[in-house]
Every structure is written in C-alpha cells, then in structure tokens.
Design an enzyme around this catalytic site. Sequence first.
Site, mmCIF file in Angstrom:
data_model
loop_
_atom_site.group_PDB
_atom_site.id
_atom_site.type_symbol
_atom_site.label_atom_id
_atom_site.label_comp_id
_atom_site.label_asym_id
_atom_site.label_seq_id
_atom_site.Cartn_x
_atom_site.Cartn_y
_atom_site.Cartn_z
ATOM 1 N N ALA A 134 0.862 -1.178 0.000
ATOM 2 C CA ALA A 134 0.000 0.000 0.000
ATOM 3 C C ALA A 134 0.900 1.230 0.000
ATOM 4 O O ALA A 134 2.072 1.154 0.377
ATOM 5 C CB ALA A 134 -0.891 -0.022 1.231
ATOM 6 N N GLY B 82 0.724 -5.014 1.059
ATOM 7 C CA GLY B 82 -0.500 -5.093 0.263
ATOM 8 C C GLY B 82 -0.270 -5.738 -1.099
ATOM 9 O O GLY B 82 -1.196 -6.303 -1.689
ATOM 10 N N GLU C 115 -0.511 -9.324 -0.425
ATOM 11 C CA GLU C 115 -1.921 -9.609 -0.115
ATOM 12 C C GLU C 115 -2.779 -9.592 -1.379
ATOM 13 O O GLU C 115 -3.673 -10.422 -1.556
ATOM 14 C CB GLU C 115 -2.437 -8.592 0.908
ATOM 15 C CG GLU C 115 -1.761 -8.770 2.261
ATOM 16 C CD GLU C 115 -2.058 -7.633 3.224
ATOM 17 O OE1 GLU C 115 -1.812 -6.463 2.870
ATOM 18 O OE2 GLU C 115 -2.547 -7.914 4.332
ATOM 19 N N GLU D 207 4.965 -5.008 7.104
ATOM 20 C CA GLU D 207 4.245 -3.888 7.744
ATOM 21 C C GLU D 207 4.744 -3.587 9.152
ATOM 22 O O GLU D 207 4.677 -2.454 9.626
ATOM 23 C CB GLU D 207 2.735 -4.196 7.789
ATOM 24 C CG GLU D 207 2.029 -4.172 6.441
ATOM 25 C CD GLU D 207 2.022 -5.495 5.707
ATOM 26 O OE1 GLU D 207 2.825 -6.404 6.035
ATOM 27 O OE2 GLU D 207 1.189 -5.636 4.788
#
Length: 259
Positions: free
Chosen positions: A66, A110, A113, A133
């Site tokens: 992200a 992300g 993911e 993260e």
Amino acid sequence: MSYENIEVRTEAGSVGIITLNRPKALNALNDALMTDLGHALKAFDADEAIGCIIVTGSERAFAAGADIRAMAKYSFADVYKGDFITRNWEIIRSIRKPVIAAVAGFALGGGCELAMMCDFIIAADNAKFGQPEIKIGVIPGAGGTQRLPRAVGKSKAMDMALTARMMDAAEAERAGLVSRVVPLEKLADEALGAALVIAGFSRIAVMAAKESVNRAFESGLSDGVMFERRLFHSLFATNDQKEGMDAFVNKREPTFTHL
Ligand code: HXC
C-alpha cells in the site's frame, strides 16, 4: 477505457490482462490505483468474451505494498470511518472468473496480499514476497495474517509477519504460496498460456471450480464436500457437460458454448 494507474488489454480475445503501472513508486497501491483495478476487473468479469484475467506488474515490482506516503497522513478516524481498505480492495473477491497473479520482483505488504487474493500465483524467479508492515508500526491489513498462514502454514507466516523478512521465489514455491516459478523472461508467456488453457474450457465449469475451491477456505470438510457435490451435480444440466463428454467418447475436440 484508459486508466491512469493501470494498463488494460486483451489477448486472443479471451484473456484480460491488467498491468499495474506506477513505476516511480514500485506500483505502490494507492486509492486511485485500487479503484482503477476494481473497475477493470469488474469490466472483464462482465465481458462474455473473457474467460480468464491476469494481474501483473513490472519486472522490478508486482507491487511494493500500500502507498506509505498516502497512509502516513491518515488518522484512526480517517481509516475507521473511511473503511480503509474494504471499499476498493475487496472487489477482487467478488470476481467470478479466474484471476491469475503473474508476479515478478517485489510483492510486499498489500502487494503480497493482492497476489494472494488472486486465484493462483505464477512467479518469476526474481519474485520476492513479504509482509513487512511491522517495520512501519502496523500489521498486514488486507488479509495477510489470514491468507498467508492458510497458504504456507503458521510457522512461516509468523516468521514473515514478525521479522518482515522476504521469501524468494524458490522458497515461495516450496511453501505452496505460488503454483509455478519460471525464469523472468518467460513469466508473461507462462501466465498467458495458463490463462488461455482456462479460457478454452467451459466458463460455467471454470466458475464452479473456482467457487468450490474457495469454499474450502470457508467451511468444514463435510460441508465443503457437500457443496462440491451439489455443484458437480448441477453441471450435468449444462450443454457444456454434454459436449465435453460426447467429444471425449467420440475422440474429437469439444466446442464449449458456455451454456
Ligand atoms: C510508497 C513506495 C513504496 C510504498 C516503494 N516506494 N515502496 N512508495 N509506498 N509501499 C517508492 C520509494 O519511496 C521510492 O520513491 C521508489 O518507490 C523506489 O523505492 P526504493 O526504496 O528507492 O527502492 P529500493 O531501494 O530498491 O527498495 C525497494 C523496497 C523498498 C525494498 C521494495 O522500496 C521498500 O521497502 N518499500 C516499502 C515496502 C513496504 O513496507 N511495504 C508494505 C507497505 S504497508 P522515491 O520517490 O524515493 O524514488 C502495506 C499495508 C497493507 O502494504 C495494508 C492493506 C492496504
């Protein structure tokens, strides 16, 4: 339709290819990119001609996570009230046609993911997967703590989420995170080859297979097997079952009409 953060094209009329395209930020997944991705996925899902979708990135990065620059400014109120990231990240789960992640380079946070939300992952030999993260004071937020242990088991998932170390392509294949590893220069062809095979089968059977495998992650064994059995039974109501079995018996190639 053209997009700012992704490139979209079709191959052989039946495969939709979405390329994440924010090269300066290693395809960091900001809100605009995820909105574009959701829109393109839905458009391919609704397109009768498309039988399989590929999501890919660049040779250097599938996606490095992200967008940290965007997230750095967010408060609890922003992310909670704004339902960050359910709004545009969950769309991929509603796509009923198969989605293949073709991953080269970094698939972190992300990005990892997103790859795991796809139906299977084909990796280039330079792929690196990770859930780093923890290094920036948070935890995975798009399913990493849930999908990674289901894919690679608790020990490796804990290792990755707690130490932030990356897994290379060979380890990811050994662990079952990816289905195949190929040399970087063969990644696009390998993914396209797999997508064309899938797109050549009965759409209804393909969608049913995807739905049934996904059910394995949502149910106990007996319920899952019963779900599979009923879907299996229902396929005997399709023209494609008649065609597929008749073609086998008569030693010819089937022509599926997706009916
Ligand atoms: C924003 C990013 C980014 C990210 C890289 N960039 N990752 N920008 N968000 N996630 C930008 C860098 O700031 C830099 O911009 C450019 O991309 C190139 O990156 P470098 O760091 O210079 O490249 P390199 O030294 O090769 O290192 C590559 C890297 C590193 C190891 C992938 O960039 C990295 O650690 N990135 C962050 C990975 C990460 O923590 N991902 C998880 C994010 S949290 P400039 O302008 O300086 O050139 C997350 C939570 C998900 O994903 C929760 C659900 C949404």
